[in-house]
Motif scaffolding. Structure first.
Motif, PDB file in Angstrom:
ATOM      1  N   VAL A 145      -2.487  -3.015  -6.260  1.00 32.72           N
ATOM      2  CA  VAL A 145      -3.470  -2.618  -7.275  1.00 32.72           C
ATOM      3  C   VAL A 145      -4.676  -1.948  -6.621  1.00 32.72           C
ATOM      4  CG1 VAL A 145      -5.047  -3.468  -9.054  1.00 32.72           C
ATOM      5  CG2 VAL A 145      -2.735  -4.414  -8.889  1.00 32.72           C
ATOM      6  N   ALA A 146      -5.177  -2.568  -5.553  1.00 32.00           N
ATOM      7  CA  ALA A 146      -6.351  -2.017  -4.869  1.00 32.00           C
ATOM      8  C   ALA A 146      -6.057  -0.649  -4.271  1.00 32.00           C
ATOM      9  CB  ALA A 146      -6.814  -2.981  -3.783  1.00 32.00           C
ATOM     10  N   ALA A 147      -4.887  -0.489  -3.658  1.00 36.45           N
ATOM     11  CA  ALA A 147      -4.534   0.784  -3.022  1.00 36.45           C
ATOM     12  C   ALA A 147      -4.359   1.890  -4.057  1.00 36.45           C
ATOM     13  CB  ALA A 147      -3.262   0.620  -2.197  1.00 36.45           C
ATOM     14  N   TYR A 148      -3.746   1.567  -5.179  1.00 36.96           N
ATOM     15  CA  TYR A 148      -3.535   2.577  -6.221  1.00 36.96           C
ATOM     16  C   TYR A 148      -4.883   3.066  -6.760  1.00 36.96           C
ATOM     17  CZ  TYR A 148      -1.749   4.927 -10.358  1.00 36.96           C
ATOM     18  OH  TYR A 148      -1.457   5.873 -11.321  1.00 36.96           O
ATOM     19  N   LEU A 149      -5.783   2.128  -7.056  1.00 37.38           N
ATOM     20  CA  LEU A 149      -7.095   2.508  -7.584  1.00 37.38           C
ATOM     21  C   LEU A 149      -7.910   3.250  -6.530  1.00 37.38           C
ATOM     22  CD1 LEU A 149      -8.013  -0.745  -9.573  1.00 37.38           C
ATOM     23  CD2 LEU A 149      -7.166   1.436 -10.480  1.00 37.38           C
ATOM     24  N   THR A 153       0.829  -1.202   0.000  1.00 38.22           N
ATOM     25  CA  THR A 153       0.000   0.000   0.000  1.00 38.22           C
ATOM     26  C   THR A 153       0.860   1.247   0.000  1.00 38.22           C
ATOM     27  OG1 THR A 153      -1.735  -1.177   1.218  1.00 38.22           O
ATOM     28  CG2 THR A 153      -1.818   1.226   1.238  1.00 38.22           C
ATOM     29  N   ALA A 154       1.937   1.232   0.803  1.00 38.83           N
ATOM     30  CA  ALA A 154       2.854   2.376   0.838  1.00 38.83           C
ATOM     31  C   ALA A 154       3.512   2.584  -0.515  1.00 38.83           C
ATOM     32  CB  ALA A 154       3.914   2.157   1.916  1.00 38.83           C
ATOM     33  N   VAL A 155       3.881   1.492  -1.178  1.00 41.94           N
ATOM     34  CA  VAL A 155       4.498   1.595  -2.508  1.00 41.94           C
ATOM     35  C   VAL A 155       3.502   2.190  -3.495  1.00 41.94           C
ATOM     36  CG1 VAL A 155       5.443   0.284  -4.445  1.00 41.94           C
ATOM     37  CG2 VAL A 155       6.132  -0.275  -2.113  1.00 41.94           C
ATOM     38  N   ALA A 156       2.235   1.778  -3.398  1.00 41.40           N
ATOM     39  CA  ALA A 156       1.201   2.320  -4.281  1.00 41.40           C
ATOM     40  C   ALA A 156       1.049   3.825  -4.083  1.00 41.40           C
ATOM     41  CB  ALA A 156      -0.133   1.620  -4.030  1.00 41.40           C
ATOM     42  N   LEU A 157       1.118   4.267  -2.823  1.00 42.89           N
ATOM     43  CA  LEU A 157       1.031   5.699  -2.539  1.00 42.89           C
ATOM     44  C   LEU A 157       2.240   6.448  -3.105  1.00 42.89           C
ATOM     45  CD1 LEU A 157      -0.276   5.569   1.143  1.00 42.89           C
ATOM     46  CD2 LEU A 157      -1.495   6.527  -0.826  1.00 42.89           C
ATOM     47  N   VAL A 158       3.420   5.846  -2.989  1.00 44.46           N
ATOM     48  CA  VAL A 158       4.618   6.477  -3.550  1.00 44.46           C
ATOM     49  C   VAL A 158       4.497   6.596  -5.060  1.00 44.46           C
ATOM     50  CG1 VAL A 158       7.099   6.187  -3.958  1.00 44.46           C
ATOM     51  CG2 VAL A 158       6.158   5.779  -1.682  1.00 44.46           C
ATOM     52  N   VAL A 159       4.018   5.545  -5.707  1.00 46.09           N
ATOM     53  CA  VAL A 159       3.859   5.569  -7.167  1.00 46.09           C
ATOM     54  C   VAL A 159       2.859   6.641  -7.576  1.00 46.09           C
ATOM     55  CG1 VAL A 159       3.027   4.255  -9.160  1.00 46.09           C
ATOM     56  CG2 VAL A 159       4.540   3.161  -7.487  1.00 46.09           C
ATOM     57  N   PHE A 160       1.738   6.715  -6.859  1.00 47.12           N
ATOM     58  CA  PHE A 160       0.710   7.695  -7.222  1.00 47.12           C
ATOM     59  C   PHE A 160       1.193   9.120  -7.001  1.00 47.12           C
ATOM     60  CE2 PHE A 160      -3.031  10.322  -6.692  1.00 47.12           C
ATOM     61  CZ  PHE A 160      -3.874   9.875  -7.692  1.00 47.12           C
ATOM     62  N   PHE A 161       1.887   9.356  -5.889  1.00 45.94           N
ATOM     63  CA  PHE A 161       2.339  10.708  -5.535  1.00 45.94           C
ATOM     64  C   PHE A 161       3.831  10.906  -5.814  1.00 45.94           C
ATOM     65  CE2 PHE A 161      -1.356  10.204  -2.602  1.00 45.94           C
ATOM     66  CZ  PHE A 161      -2.088  11.328  -2.971  1.00 45.94           C
ATOM     67  N   ALA A 209      -3.322  13.551   4.451  1.00 39.61           N
ATOM     68  CA  ALA A 209      -3.463  12.245   5.104  1.00 39.61           C
ATOM     69  C   ALA A 209      -2.757  11.155   4.307  1.00 39.61           C
ATOM     70  CB  ALA A 209      -4.947  11.905   5.272  1.00 39.61           C
ATOM     71  N   PHE A 210      -2.905  11.182   2.970  1.00 36.97           N
ATOM     72  CA  PHE A 210      -2.280  10.158   2.140  1.00 36.97           C
ATOM     73  C   PHE A 210      -0.763  10.310   2.108  1.00 36.97           C
ATOM     74  CE2 PHE A 210      -6.478  10.070  -0.413  1.00 36.97           C
ATOM     75  CZ  PHE A 210      -7.041   9.231   0.527  1.00 36.97           C
ATOM     76  N   LEU A 211      -0.286  11.554   2.050  1.00 37.51           N
ATOM     77  CA  LEU A 211       1.158  11.782   2.095  1.00 37.51           C
ATOM     78  C   LEU A 211       1.721  11.345   3.437  1.00 37.51           C
ATOM     79  CD1 LEU A 211       1.422  15.293   0.362  1.00 37.51           C
ATOM     80  CD2 LEU A 211       2.146  13.086  -0.596  1.00 37.51           C
TER      81      LEU A 211
END
Length: 306
Positions: free
Chosen positions: A267-271, A65-73, A227-229
């Motif tokens: 995948v779920a976290a990114y979406l 989930t943390a990796v997904a947040l890094v990829v998105f942001f 919050a997401f950051l």
């Protein structure tokens, strides 16, 4: 000691990836849903059972989930890390990126200390269906009260009403960062401390943080963004602390399912992040408040009356 199967790992990964970012409590759902399903799901996915590695597996999925947040942001994190580095080398906090970096560092301190000291006590002692259902219902009440007493605006339409010529040259994310960095370090510390409530199974980390941000005057969009950051280093760090037992002999037979679950969680976290960033531009916490209250009270009735 139970072994996580591939279907269980993928199911938990999808569940964790979504509910970690939606303000509905990932740990709460990861306790309640297996208990409601019963059978081997209830047996294998019990965080309070003696010798269970489910909590380690569950928190290990947070790394995805943390990796997904890094990829998105990722663009934001490039600016934030650069801001932190230049702030340290130049010994100043002047730019938006520098100030945002230190706000995140400051806000991460309370939950880091509390997490190390109290994580096991809170999650194993209270990690049972009945207290989790109660806390999930309370989470819904907190979200509802936040909407009734909110100080911030509802989203981008209200926050970006009148822009200067210089602000018109900035991207929406950069404008959001400008608004966020008007907070004081004390405000950031308060928002970060709100994450400690997520140690109670059923209380949402993102819900607590977003609510605290709104009470501190941020609008929904900016509060969700902060919050997401803020969640990225917190849940990533917690995951890294839980991984060592899974990499040793205790993790034999678990690493394959955990990898599959991590892919599902990513995948779920990114979406989920992509959806929520758009959602909070002009919508509120009310639907999540209703869901948590109904799901929590319904689960409580099931476990106490069935």
């Amino acid at each position: 000691m139970s072994v996580l199967t591939y279907p269980e790992a993928v199911g938990v990964g999808l569940l964790q990836g979504v509910t970690e970012l939606f303000p509905v409590s990932s740990l709460g759902h990861s306790i309640l849903i297996p208990a409601l399903l019963g059978g081997h799901w209830k047996h294998d996915l019990d965080v309070s059972a003696d010798g269970s590695l489910y909590l380690n597996e569950l928190v290990g999925l947070h790394l995805a989930t943390a990796v997904a947040l890094v990829v998105f942001f990722w663009r934001d994190w490039v600016r934030i890390i650069r801001g932190l580095f230049t702030s340290i080398t130049q010994r100043r906090i002047e730019t938006v990126d520098q100030r945002l970096a230190w706000l995140i560092v400051t806000a991460s301190i309370p939950v880091a200390v509390a997490g190390v000291a109290l994580d096991k006590v809170f999650r194993t002692t209270l990690g049972k269906p009945v207290p989790t259902a109660i806390f999930l219902a309370l989470n819904g009440i907190v979200l509802f009260v936040t909407e009734q007493l909110k100080r911030g605006g509802s989203g981008r339409r209200r926050a970006g009403a009148s822009l200067t010529a210089q602000e018109e040259q900035l991207s929406p994310d950069e404008l959001s960062d400008q608004r966020i960095t008007r907070m004081t370090m004390r405000d950031a510390l308060t928002i970060g401390a709100a994450q400690i409530l997520a140690l109670f199974p059923g209380i949402s980390r993102s819900g607590s943080t977003i609510s605290a941000g709104i009470f501190k005057g941020l609008n929904h969009e900016d509060s969700a963004r902060f919050a997401f950051l803020l969640a990225t280093p917190v849940i990533g760090g917690a995951a890294l602390l839980k991984l060592p037992p899974l990499l040793g002999s205790q993790g034999d037979g678990l690493r394959g399912p955990l990898l599959a679950g991590s892919v599902a969680a990513f995948v779920a976290a990114y979406l989920a992040t992509r959806f929520l960033v758009k959602y909070f531009e002009n919508r509120t916490l009310i639907p999540f408040a209703i869901y948590c209250s109904v799901a929590g009270l319904g689960s409580l009735a099931y476990f106490t009356l069935a």
